[in-house]
Design a protein around this motif. Structure first.
Motif, PDB file in Angstrom:
ATOM      1  N   THR A  64       0.849  -1.190   0.000  1.00  0.00           N
ATOM      2  CA  THR A  64       0.000   0.000   0.000  1.00  0.00           C
ATOM      3  C   THR A  64       0.882   1.236   0.000  1.00  0.00           C
ATOM      4  N   GLN A 117      -2.473  -0.828   6.313  1.00  0.00           N
ATOM      5  CA  GLN A 117      -1.580  -1.984   6.403  1.00  0.00           C
ATOM      6  C   GLN A 117      -1.182  -2.141   7.876  1.00  0.00           C
ATOM      7  N   MET A 123      -2.809  -6.326   4.651  1.00  0.00           N
ATOM      8  CA  MET A 123      -3.602  -5.186   4.202  1.00  0.00           C
ATOM      9  C   MET A 123      -5.074  -5.399   4.532  1.00  0.00           C
ATOM     10  N   ILE A 127      -3.620   0.335  -2.783  1.00  0.00           N
ATOM     11  CA  ILE A 127      -3.010  -0.971  -3.010  1.00  0.00           C
ATOM     12  C   ILE A 127      -2.399  -0.992  -4.409  1.00  0.00           C
TER      13      ILE A 127
END
Length: 542
Positions: free
Chosen positions: A375, A428, A434, A393
């Motif tokens: 991320t 995250q 994530m 992402i």
């Protein structure tokens, strides 16, 4: 770099290098398990030897129709045997499969057929008239139609077009499959949902399809002879590559036309299904199925779920029913699943109920086909892994598409900085896992504060009256935007807006609490995703 001092004579050759392709999976399986059951749909039951012969006949018949390597062959089919066979038979004659969403309207089908240039369409009889209307709207040459009746479901032929079974009789069972000379060759063309404009054509290569399927075997910890139920539509990321994957293990693909609770419980009980993939809406359907629609089954069914983050309340309820759920995450552009919530028994094995479900709701870490998924900020910098900071992402690896067909600008934009930009916003955690906060377009900005619609939805889904919900931004003069919840109630329940808002306020910060709740059936895509763009339009008028 990495070459030895003298590598004279150490070149690639036929003996030491073969392009990766999922076609090899079925060619191998028929040699090892010719008599093992491969494909099932009611009374239709085929061994690997029969499956392979039917696929070969399809490839041969298409070639006999003039289909050449590089041509596109489309399908408008449910998850039935012809669709599974097409996933091998179309590329086995060198062509590219374009599996079209069975629920899109004629105008979109016409656009896809024109844009992709399909020369042949395999179409289920249920959709034959929709296809005919789409062809009337096409600008380019019309494809040849092969009609695919489903007599078991009472869906009989509607036209005098050649039927699928008639086509197979024209094929040569000894036809020599046309294997890719380069694993970068295209195997599939899939179109995005197109909710913000015309759908984009996503191109898959043979290498990615092979690696994605192989990686999921590892991620799912699969062993020989799984019985896989096709719930993920084969027009959705080619069923997450699962139909290409199953022959690697000598498994059985169990087809299903209509996704209903009785049909699914029957598959678990009667067919011994061990694995399936599906959106959270499928899990929700199973959790809320009335007792008279349920069946007992002895095995634990392994489930990959994706499409939207499932509510922790749903996850907490479904596992005691005999399912082990793994959250995965991906997009059309990534062949389906790209990350998984890899479970660590040493860390989380003792967790129960909501605590266990909260971990399982994470999107997790990269699956084996990917080099790096993380991320990042808009300037391509890693966000702090503190479970609070958000970023987009981004990913790179063999499971990322070749690009968008006939759209180099969109391709370049999506690959900026050497990563595929997903458009999904996530936090995250310190362990690197994530967890999606929202799609970038779904973040609600209220008085300068960012509100995750996913967080609000998770709270509302814990209410005993709520079957499904979706939260979108509603324009507000004072705050700019405020959360507006659309709620689909369980059977027999009546909506109480004030009570549901109070329920949310007990569990959320005040600014995150929905200011308006609308009780209605939620609009959904054919893959079970809630169509928030339609709800945003409604919210603007409230």
């Amino acid at each position: 770099m990495g070459w030895m001092a003298d590598e004279t004579g150490l070149e690639k050759c036929a003996a030491n290098y073969v392009p990766l392709t999922p076609l090899s999976n079925l060619r191998r399986a028929v040699k090892i398990w010719p008599g093992r059951e491969a494909l099932v749909y009611g009374s239709f039951r085929k061994t690997y030897a029969q499956y392979y012969e039917r696929v070969t006949r399809l490839a041969s018949a298409l070639a006999g129709m003039g289909i050449k390597p590089g041509d596109v062959v489309a399908t408008i089919l449910p998850n039935l045997p012809p669709h599974a066979e097409a996933h091998f038979g179309i590329p086995a004659c060198g062509a590219i499969i374009n599996a079209i969403n069975t629920r899109v309207e004629p105008d979109t089908i016409a656009y896809i057929l024109d844009h992709g240039g399909a020369r042949v369409v395999l179409c289920d009889s249920q959709f034959i008239h929709v296809l005919a209307e789409a062809i009337e709207r096409m600008e380019g040459p019309a494809p040849v139609i092969i009609e695919c009746p489903d007599d078991q479901a009472g869906v009989h032929a509607q036209t005098d077009h050649v039927t699928y079974e008639e086509l197979l009789t024209k094929g040569d069972p000894s036809f020599d499959w046309i294997m890719p000379e380069d694993e970068w060759e295209s195997i599939a063309l899939n179109y995005t949902s197109g909710t913000t404009g015309r759908p984009k054509g996503v191109v898959y290569h043979h290498r990615g399809a092979h690696q994605n399927g192989m990686g999921q075997i590892l991620s799912w910890q699969m062993t020989h002879y799984p019985r896989y139920l096709t719930i993920v539509p084969l027009f959705h990321c080619n069923g997450w590559c699962h139909t290409w994957m199953i022959p690697l293990l000598g498994g059985t693909v169990v087809c299903c036309r209509d996704i209903t609770a009785p049909a699914l419980f029957a598959a678990f009980a009667d067919e011994g299904v061990t694995h399936f993939g599906g959106a959270p809406i499928v899990l929700n359907m199973l959790v809320n199925a009335p007792e008279d629609q349920r069946r007992e089954f002895p095995q634990t069914v392994e489930v990959f779920t994706a499409g939207a983050p499932p509510a922790p309340a749903t996850l907490a309820k479904i596992e005691p029913m005999g399912f082990n759920v793994t959250q995965v995450y991906g997009l059309t552009e990534t062949y389906g699943p790209a990350t998984e919530c890899t479970w660590d028994d040493d860390l989380w094995g003792e967790l129960k109920g909501d605590d266990r479900a909260a971990i399982k709701a994470r999107q997790g870490v990269a699956m084996p086909a990917y080099e790096h998924i993380t991320t990042m900020t808009s300037t391509m910098e890693q966000i702090p892994m503190d479970g609070t900071a958000t970023g987009e992402i981004m990913m790179r690896g063999n499971g990322v598409m070749k690009g968008y067909y006939k759209n180099p600008k969109a391709t370049q934009e999506s690959f900026a900085g050497g990563y595929f930009h997903t458009g999904d916003i996530a936090v995250q955690h310190p362990d690197g896992y994530m967890q999606i906060a929202d799609r970038a377009k779904d973040i609600i900005i209220s008085g300068g504060e960012n509100i995750s619609s996913v967080e609000v939805e998770g709270v509302l889904m814990a209410h005993p009256d709520v079957l499904l919900c979706a939260v979108v931004a509603k324009p507000d003069e004072k705050w700019g935007e405020v959360p507006c919840a659309f709620v689909e109630l369980k059977d027999g329940r009546t909506g109480d807006e004030a009570a549901l808002i109070a329920f949310a306020r007990e569990r959320l910060a005040g600014f995150k609490t929905p200011k308006k709740i609308v009780f209605q059936e939620l609009p959904k895509t054919s893959t079970g995703k809630i169509q928030k763009f339609e709800l945003r339009t409604i919210a603007k008028g409230l």
